[in-house]
Design a protein around this motif. Structure first.
Motif, short mmCIF file in Angstrom:
data_model
loop_
_atom_site.label_atom_id
_atom_site.label_comp_id
_atom_site.label_asym_id
_atom_site.label_seq_id
_atom_site.Cartn_x
_atom_site.Cartn_y
_atom_site.Cartn_z
N GLN A 189 0.79 -1.34 -0.02
CA GLN A 189 0.06 -0.03 0.00
C GLN A 189 0.84 1.27 -0.02
O GLN A 189 0.47 2.43 -0.65
CB GLN A 189 -0.94 -0.13 1.26
N GLY A 190 2.14 1.14 0.82
CA GLY A 190 2.90 2.42 0.71
C GLY A 190 3.45 2.62 -0.71
O GLY A 190 3.62 3.75 -1.04
N TYR A 191 3.79 1.63 -1.35
CA TYR A 191 4.38 1.61 -2.66
C TYR A 191 3.18 2.16 -3.79
O TYR A 191 3.88 3.09 -4.45
CB TYR A 191 4.90 0.44 -3.27
N ILE A 192 1.91 1.73 -3.52
CA ILE A 192 1.10 2.50 -4.47
C ILE A 192 0.58 3.80 -4.10
O ILE A 192 0.41 4.79 -4.93
CB ILE A 192 -0.38 1.63 -4.27
N LYS A 193 0.66 4.09 -2.82
CA LYS A 193 0.56 5.41 -2.35
C LYS A 193 1.53 6.53 -2.88
O LYS A 193 1.16 7.51 -3.48
CB LYS A 193 0.39 5.40 -0.82
N LYS A 194 2.88 6.14 -3.07
CA LYS A 194 3.73 6.82 -3.58
C LYS A 194 3.51 7.03 -5.03
O LYS A 194 3.99 8.09 -5.52
CB LYS A 194 5.17 6.29 -3.18
N GLU A 240 3.31 10.65 -6.45
CA GLU A 240 4.30 11.19 -7.34
C GLU A 240 3.88 11.27 -8.67
O GLU A 240 4.67 11.58 -9.59
CB GLU A 240 5.60 10.31 -7.17
N LYS A 241 2.74 10.78 -9.05
CA LYS A 241 1.91 10.57 -10.39
C LYS A 241 2.93 9.86 -11.42
O LYS A 241 3.09 10.17 -12.44
CB LYS A 241 1.79 12.13 -10.96
N TYR A 242 3.26 8.78 -11.03
CA TYR A 242 4.52 7.85 -11.76
C TYR A 242 3.26 7.38 -13.01
O TYR A 242 1.94 7.03 -12.83
CB TYR A 242 4.80 6.73 -11.15
N SER A 243 3.88 7.41 -14.18
CA SER A 243 3.10 7.22 -15.35
C SER A 243 2.88 5.52 -15.41
O SER A 243 3.70 4.71 -15.07
CB SER A 243 4.03 7.31 -16.50
N THR A 244 1.44 5.12 -16.02
CA THR A 244 1.27 3.94 -16.10
C THR A 244 1.10 3.78 -17.44
O THR A 244 0.70 2.49 -17.78
CB THR A 244 -0.19 3.73 -15.14
N ALA A 285 7.35 -2.30 -9.53
CA ALA A 285 8.59 -1.93 -9.81
C ALA A 285 8.65 -1.21 -11.31
O ALA A 285 9.48 -0.26 -11.59
CB ALA A 285 9.90 -2.95 -9.43
N ILE A 286 7.98 -1.85 -12.10
CA ILE A 286 7.95 -1.48 -13.61
C ILE A 286 7.53 -0.10 -13.64
O ILE A 286 7.74 0.61 -14.70
CB ILE A 286 7.66 -2.19 -14.38
N PHE A 287 6.76 0.41 -12.61
CA PHE A 287 6.05 1.98 -12.81
C PHE A 287 7.06 2.55 -12.11
O PHE A 287 6.56 3.99 -12.35
CB PHE A 287 4.60 1.82 -12.19
N TYR A 288 7.92 2.49 -11.35
CA TYR A 288 8.73 3.27 -10.87
C TYR A 288 9.92 3.90 -11.52
O TYR A 288 10.44 3.40 -12.48
CB TYR A 288 9.53 2.67 -9.38
N PRO A 289 10.49 5.06 -11.35
CA PRO A 289 11.39 5.62 -12.04
C PRO A 289 12.67 4.76 -11.98
O PRO A 289 12.83 4.00 -11.17
CB PRO A 289 11.82 7.11 -11.60
#
Length: 664
Positions: free
Chosen positions: A370-375, A379-383, A432-436
């Protein structure tokens, strides 16, 4: 009133289909029935190939004059233990009111084979249309899509051809060569292992894998450690110094000298000491200084081989156990289809990926997730994955990578802890693939110690520090302590990478020192030291790393990017590799340490290896085994005809027999 019949791979899958179709009628003897639908199931294999003695009673005895055995017409039979369920399926297939039959077997080559054998033996109602359901998960929407978009079963005929040929190939090679080698060498083997009698079991894939294990063991056993002596220089100022490794170049006074073990060290310590003495009172200048920013993207998603290797590393479990667990997660709707070779997503799936993410956000109660999804949200990471390396239709054959569906959380709490842990490993790899990317500051430095006008000695060092964790925030490395553990036979775990011949990387504190330096700057030589090093034998396989080696035709490639680049026809398939390892252990050809999962050959396994090496060594060659697998793949893709494959197989068997029998 006409009805539609669905045949699934097992009862639990049939229940999921029933839920999706809203069939609430009570379960009958071996099937479910509503006004429109009938759902029945196999229980694994219902039909099997007949043993040679069913063709001729004389073939029960292992005799040279009855070999090679290659049937002109193949015989099959119902497995006695599941005769009742076959009878039920057959009666339903032959019913006059059935207008459509849906093959909903496991969506892979083996699943196709199981169902096709049933249809061949049961002879369905010829008026009924035959369709194939192909699904990537067991969520309700995917099941309904699979039924809605079911294709005519004839479109999967080439996959069926490949499946039949795989079974025939394993049967012919296994029966013929096991019998032949047992007749020729069985007595010698029995004497060697101190038993009254012994048979030799040969298999297209398992003999090759045994060869990988034995040859690696002997390489280790015959390895002679060699000591050599490296030179480390310390440069800088009184309060701020750094170390760099010496390397012989064409400018060196000892270039191509017989005193060198390799370009980084000397054979004898005295020669190293003499070399250090020659460096005294010399001038050292920075001749190259490269500062760069480095980005590292999250790894590709899991296919079955990768998750099996990961679970062996993390949880010390065998590949077949990993598959069993992920199969259960699949049946509980938590993850997509497990028996996949792909590590990417399809374009179509990537467009719907927010459904998976939203499902995880709403359903997964794990605080870390949940913490990872919240970030991601904050941070508006692109999907939008469309133009990333994680989407590539050309790298998908039957199924895309293993990812969480974002559903099935009603089943999660009842799972054993290990299954929960493995599920979370899959979720983290997916998120992880959605993170920078992770970002690093990197410096590479070259120093030359001036010996005279032409000769110079070269020292290099590099430093790297992470300035932005990016995806590493999720994919924390496997506990380093695990990598340092030794197996009971004294060998390091296979993941413990060798550091020999690598430039030393300075820590973040040293990086600050390097950042202040400039090209052309003269630096103080503070000290030189000799570091004793020694060559190391290759690592033994463990039960996970050998799966990767099988996927890459006998090579254990630990570097992920390289693994993807050279991936081609492997040994066995994602669905069968774990079972091959399990069988080799069961018949006592290999031993697997339960704590470390390190694989070693048994004494019996080594004798078998020697017999095969003496008689038909190409069976130990991963390239040959991979070429057979490639041929089966070509049949599935309609690149060659089944008859062409079968002719080559029969020719191979005859040629081997002719050579071996002549030698007797």
């Amino acid at each position: 009133m006409s009805k539609k019949l669905i045949i699934t791979e097992k009862p639990s899958v049939a229940m999921e289909f029933a839920k999706a179709l809203k069939i609430t009628t009570s379960r009958k003897n071996g099937y479910l029935e509503s006004n429109d639908w009938i759902i029945t199931w196999c229980v694994g294999h219902l039909v099997t190939m007949s043993y040679p003695e069913k063709y001729d009673e004389k073939l029960k005895f292992w005799r040279l004059d009855t070999l090679p055995f290659i049937p002109e017409e193949w015989k099959y039979e119902i497995i006695p233990q599941v005769q009742n369920q076959f009878n039920i399926v057959q009666q339903l297939l032959q019913r006059e009111d059935i207008e459509e039959i849906y093959n909903a077997g496991d969506s892979g080559r083996e699943g196709e084979y199981i169902q096709r054998l049933v249809f061949m033996m049961a002879k369905p109602n010829p008026k009924a249309k035959m369709k194939r359901v192909w699904i990537d998960s067991q969520t309700e929407e995917e099941i309904l899509r699979g039924i809605r978009e079911a294709k005519d079963m004839s479109e999967y005929d080439s996959l069926s051809d490949s499946a039949y040929l795989r079974a025939k190939e394993d049967y012919l090679i296994g029966i013929n060569f096991s019998r032949l080698l047992s007749i020729i060498f069985g007595r010698r083997l029995a004497q060697n292992i101190h038993e009254d009698r012994a048979s030799i079991s040969v298999g297209r894939v398992m003999t090759c894998v045994l060869g990988m294990v034995v040859s690696r063991e002997r390489e280790i056993r015959n390895f002679v450690k060699t000591k050599y002596y490296k030179i480390i220089g310390e440069f800088g100022e009184e309060q701020a110094s750094f170390k760099a490794d010496w390397k012989a170049t064409e400018k060196s006074t000892v270039w191509e000298s017989p005193k060198l073990y390799n370009e980084t060290g000397f054979k004898k310590e005295n020669d190293a000491k003499e070399f250090i003495a020659s460096l005294s009172n010399k001038r050292a200048v920075i001749t190259e200084l490269k500062k760069s920013k480095q980005k590292e993207n999250a790894p590709l998603l899991f296919n079955l081989a990768e998750i099996q290797n990961e679970c062996t590393k993390r949880f010390k479990i065998k590949p077949d156990e990993t598959l069993e667990i992920i199969q259960n997660l699949y049946e509980k709707k938590l993850v997509t289809y497990p028996r996949t070779d792909a590590r990417v997503l399809s374009t179509a799936v990537s467009k719907e990926i927010n459904k998976n993410l939203n499902g995880i956000a709403k359903g997964c109660k794990d605080e870390e997730i949940q913490g990872y999804i919240k970030k991601m949200v904050e941070e508006k990471y692109s999907t939008n994955l469309a133009k990333t390396k994680y989407v590539n239709d050309s790298k998908i054959t039957d199924h895309y990578a293993i990812i969480p569906t974002g559903q099935g959380y009603e089943n999660f709490n009842s799972l054993p802890q290990l299954q929960k842990d493995i599920y979370l490993v899959i979720v983290k790899r997916f998120l992880a693939i959605f993170y920078p990317p992770a970002e690093y500051n990197k410096i590479k430095l070259t120093i030359e110690v001036e010996m005279d006008k032409e000769k110079k000695e070269t020292f290099t060092t590099s430093g790297r520090v992470c300035i932005n964790q990016g995806f590493l925030e999720i994919l924390k490395p496997v506990d380093k302590e695990n990598k340092k553990k030794k197996s009971t036979n004294g060998e390091q775990d296979v993941e413990n990478k060798e550091e020999e011949n690598k430039n030393s990387e300075n820590k973040a504190t040293d990086l600050e020192i390097l950042k202040k330096l400039k090209k052309g700057q003269e630096v103080l030589i503070k000290n030189f030291e000799i570091k004793e090093a020694e060559t190391s034998p290759p690592n033994r396989y463990n039960s996970g790393s050998i799966i990767l080696a099988m996927e890459n035709a006998g090579k254990l490639i630990e570097e992920e990017e390289l693994r993807e680049q050279i991936k081609g026809a492997g040994i066995g398939t994602s669905a069968t590799r774990g079972e091959i390892i399990k069988k080799l252990e069961k018949i006592n050809y290999i031993e697997i340490n339960n704590k470390t999962q390190i694989i070693t050959p048994s004494q019996k396994g080594e004798y078998i290896y020697d017999i095969v090496m003496q008689s038909m060594p190409d069976m130990l060659n991963p390239k040959l085994t991979a070429s057979w697998e490639k041929g089966l793949d070509m049949v599935a893709k309609k690149e060659i005809k089944p008859d062409e494959f079968m002719t080559k197989l029969e020719n191979y068997i005859h040629s081997k027999f002719n050579k071996l029998v002549v030698k007797m």
